[in-house]
Motif scaffolding. Structure first.
Motif, PDB file in Angstrom:
ATOM      1  N   SER A   1      37.887  39.186  53.532  1.00  0.00           N
ATOM      2  CA  SER A   1      36.268  39.680  53.766  1.00  0.00           C
ATOM      3  C   SER A   1      36.016  40.940  53.261  1.00  0.00           C
ATOM      4  O   SER A   1      36.715  41.706  53.903  1.00  0.00           O
ATOM      5  N   HIS A   2      35.201  41.022  52.390  1.00  0.00           N
ATOM      6  CA  HIS A   2      34.458  42.349  52.152  1.00  0.00           C
ATOM      7  C   HIS A   2      33.317  42.186  51.562  1.00  0.00           C
ATOM      8  O   HIS A   2      33.131  41.248  51.111  1.00  0.00           O
ATOM      9  N   PRO A   3      32.395  43.268  51.654  1.00  0.00           N
ATOM     10  CA  PRO A   3      31.070  43.098  50.964  1.00  0.00           C
ATOM     11  C   PRO A   3      31.098  42.987  49.314  1.00  0.00           C
ATOM     12  O   PRO A   3      32.083  43.710  48.720  1.00  0.00           O
ATOM     13  N   PHE A   4      30.702  42.055  48.806  1.00  0.00           N
ATOM     14  CA  PHE A   4      30.582  41.784  47.512  1.00  0.00           C
ATOM     15  C   PHE A   4      29.157  40.890  46.962  1.00  0.00           C
ATOM     16  O   PHE A   4      28.724  40.213  47.926  1.00  0.00           O
ATOM     17  N   LYS A   5      28.913  41.029  45.759  1.00  0.00           N
ATOM     18  CA  LYS A   5      27.726  40.348  45.279  1.00  0.00           C
ATOM     19  C   LYS A   5      28.147  38.960  45.378  1.00  0.00           C
ATOM     20  O   LYS A   5      28.795  38.440  44.516  1.00  0.00           O
ATOM     21  N   LYS A   6      27.056  37.803  45.645  1.00  0.00           N
ATOM     22  CA  LYS A   6      27.475  36.428  45.749  1.00  0.00           C
ATOM     23  C   LYS A   6      27.582  35.888  44.326  1.00  0.00           C
ATOM     24  O   LYS A   6      28.530  35.038  44.203  1.00  0.00           O
ATOM     25  N   GLY A   7      26.743  36.323  43.347  1.00  0.00           N
ATOM     26  CA  GLY A   7      26.884  35.414  42.258  1.00  0.00           C
ATOM     27  C   GLY A   7      27.998  36.058  41.143  1.00  0.00           C
ATOM     28  O   GLY A   7      28.143  35.170  40.249  1.00  0.00           O
ATOM     29  N   SER A   8      28.566  37.192  41.457  1.00  0.00           N
ATOM     30  CA  SER A   8      29.358  37.710  40.451  1.00  0.00           C
ATOM     31  C   SER A   8      31.066  37.570  40.966  1.00  0.00           C
ATOM     32  O   SER A   8      31.392  37.370  41.915  1.00  0.00           O
ATOM     33  N   GLU A   9      31.658  37.604  39.900  1.00  0.00           N
ATOM     34  CA  GLU A   9      33.120  37.249  39.881  1.00  0.00           C
ATOM     35  C   GLU A   9      33.764  38.618  40.136  1.00  0.00           C
ATOM     36  O   GLU A   9      33.441  39.733  39.447  1.00  0.00           O
ATOM     37  N   HIS A  10      34.861  38.664  41.047  1.00  0.00           N
ATOM     38  CA  HIS A  10      35.431  39.840  41.086  1.00  0.00           C
ATOM     39  C   HIS A  10      37.049  39.575  41.039  1.00  0.00           C
ATOM     40  O   HIS A  10      37.321  38.492  41.683  1.00  0.00           O
ATOM     41  N   SER A  11      37.791  40.678  41.187  1.00  0.00           N
ATOM     42  CA  SER A  11      39.206  40.182  41.042  1.00  0.00           C
ATOM     43  C   SER A  11      39.688  41.643  41.707  1.00  0.00           C
ATOM     44  O   SER A  11      38.965  42.591  41.904  1.00  0.00           O
ATOM     45  N   HIS A  12      40.954  41.492  42.159  1.00  0.00           N
ATOM     46  CA  HIS A  12      42.073  42.459  43.059  1.00  0.00           C
ATOM     47  C   HIS A  12      43.092  42.737  42.247  1.00  0.00           C
ATOM     48  O   HIS A  12      43.780  42.055  41.675  1.00  0.00           O
ATOM     49  N   THR A  13      43.613  43.933  42.279  1.00  0.00           N
ATOM     50  CA  THR A  13      44.894  44.233  41.714  1.00  0.00           C
ATOM     51  C   THR A  13      45.936  44.028  42.878  1.00  0.00           C
ATOM     52  O   THR A  13      45.689  43.569  43.942  1.00  0.00           O
ATOM     53  N   THR A  14      47.234  43.905  42.359  1.00  0.00           N
ATOM     54  CA  THR A  14      48.319  43.636  43.227  1.00  0.00           C
ATOM     55  C   THR A  14      48.266  44.501  44.582  1.00  0.00           C
ATOM     56  O   THR A  14      48.467  44.150  45.818  1.00  0.00           O
ATOM     57  N   VAL A  15      48.022  45.811  44.221  1.00  0.00           N
ATOM     58  CA  VAL A  15      48.274  46.906  45.329  1.00  0.00           C
ATOM     59  C   VAL A  15      46.901  46.804  46.300  1.00  0.00           C
ATOM     60  O   VAL A  15      47.002  46.726  47.554  1.00  0.00           O
ATOM     61  N   GLU A  16      45.622  46.140  45.854  1.00  0.00           N
ATOM     62  CA  GLU A  16      44.780  45.981  46.650  1.00  0.00           C
ATOM     63  C   GLU A  16      44.906  44.642  47.702  1.00  0.00           C
ATOM     64  O   GLU A  16      44.660  44.741  48.644  1.00  0.00           O
ATOM     65  N   PHE A  17      45.918  43.642  47.071  1.00  0.00           N
ATOM     66  CA  PHE A  17      45.959  42.531  47.855  1.00  0.00           C
ATOM     67  C   PHE A  17      46.990  42.894  48.974  1.00  0.00           C
ATOM     68  O   PHE A  17      46.977  42.318  49.932  1.00  0.00           O
TER      69      PHE A  17
ATOM     70  N   VAL B   1      42.833  32.685  44.581  1.00  0.00           N
ATOM     71  CA  VAL B   1      44.054  31.918  44.110  1.00  0.00           C
ATOM     72  C   VAL B   1      44.843  32.752  43.197  1.00  0.00           C
ATOM     73  O   VAL B   1      44.429  33.103  42.119  1.00  0.00           O
ATOM     74  N   VAL B   2      46.050  33.341  43.847  1.00  0.00           N
ATOM     75  CA  VAL B   2      47.037  33.941  42.824  1.00  0.00           C
ATOM     76  C   VAL B   2      48.284  33.482  42.827  1.00  0.00           C
ATOM     77  O   VAL B   2      49.051  33.432  44.020  1.00  0.00           O
ATOM     78  N   ASN B   3      48.587  33.083  41.824  1.00  0.00           N
ATOM     79  CA  ASN B   3      50.106  32.439  41.515  1.00  0.00           C
ATOM     80  C   ASN B   3      50.202  31.183  42.373  1.00  0.00           C
ATOM     81  O   ASN B   3      51.082  30.975  42.801  1.00  0.00           O
ATOM     82  N   GLY B   4      49.100  30.555  42.669  1.00  0.00           N
ATOM     83  CA  GLY B   4      49.175  29.317  43.551  1.00  0.00           C
ATOM     84  C   GLY B   4      48.945  29.677  45.090  1.00  0.00           C
ATOM     85  O   GLY B   4      49.216  28.635  45.899  1.00  0.00           O
ATOM     86  N   VAL B   5      48.788  31.020  45.399  1.00  0.00           N
ATOM     87  CA  VAL B   5      48.721  30.980  46.747  1.00  0.00           C
ATOM     88  C   VAL B   5      47.579  31.643  47.097  1.00  0.00           C
ATOM     89  O   VAL B   5      46.592  32.337  46.231  1.00  0.00           O
ATOM     90  N   THR B   6      46.610  30.892  48.009  1.00  0.00           N
ATOM     91  CA  THR B   6      45.217  31.195  48.327  1.00  0.00           C
ATOM     92  C   THR B   6      45.148  32.302  49.320  1.00  0.00           C
ATOM     93  O   THR B   6      45.690  32.310  50.333  1.00  0.00           O
TER      94      THR B   6
END
Length: 113
Positions: free
Chosen positions: A41-57, A32-37
């Motif tokens: 999908s991409h591989p990531f570790k289930k228990g860990s939090e991760h985020s993306h930059t604006t360029v990645e989005f 959820v970024v600025n009220g937009v969901t």
């Protein structure tokens, strides 16, 4: 060399397809970024939090929203149909058999004296 290339491709392409399908099916998550969901999908570790930059989005948006219109497919379809019709029209309509002696039907070898 060509046989080696074909042998490698025979196994590489199915593995690539299966890994792609697994990546888009098994690792779906949302942010959820600025009220937009944003769901992707991409591989990531289930228990860990991760985020993306604006360029990645933005990159995820462009990769997931490819639009193909019929304006690109229609000329290719017309060329394919036209080529197929040309092949059919240029092909001889019947099989012609050549005889060595016109007017003589020889179904077997001549007798030996």
């Amino acid at each position: 060399m060509k046989q080696l290339y074909l042998h490698i491709m025979k196994y590489f392409l199915p593995v690539l397809f299966i890994s792609y399908m697994a990546g888009i099916t098994l690792f779906t998550h949302s942010h959820v970024v600025n009220g937009v969901t944003i769901v992707h999908s991409h591989p990531f570790k289930k228990g860990s939090e991760h985020s993306h930059t604006t360029v990645e989005f933005q990159l995820l948006h462009f990769l997931n929203h490819i639009l193909v219109t019929d304006s690109g497919l229609l000329p290719a379809f017309i060329v394919a149909v036209f080529s197929f019709l040309c092949i059919l029209l240029a092909r001889p309509q019947g099989m012609r058999y050549c005889r060595t002696c016109p007017g003589v039907i020889s179904l077997r070898a001549p007798p030996v004296a």
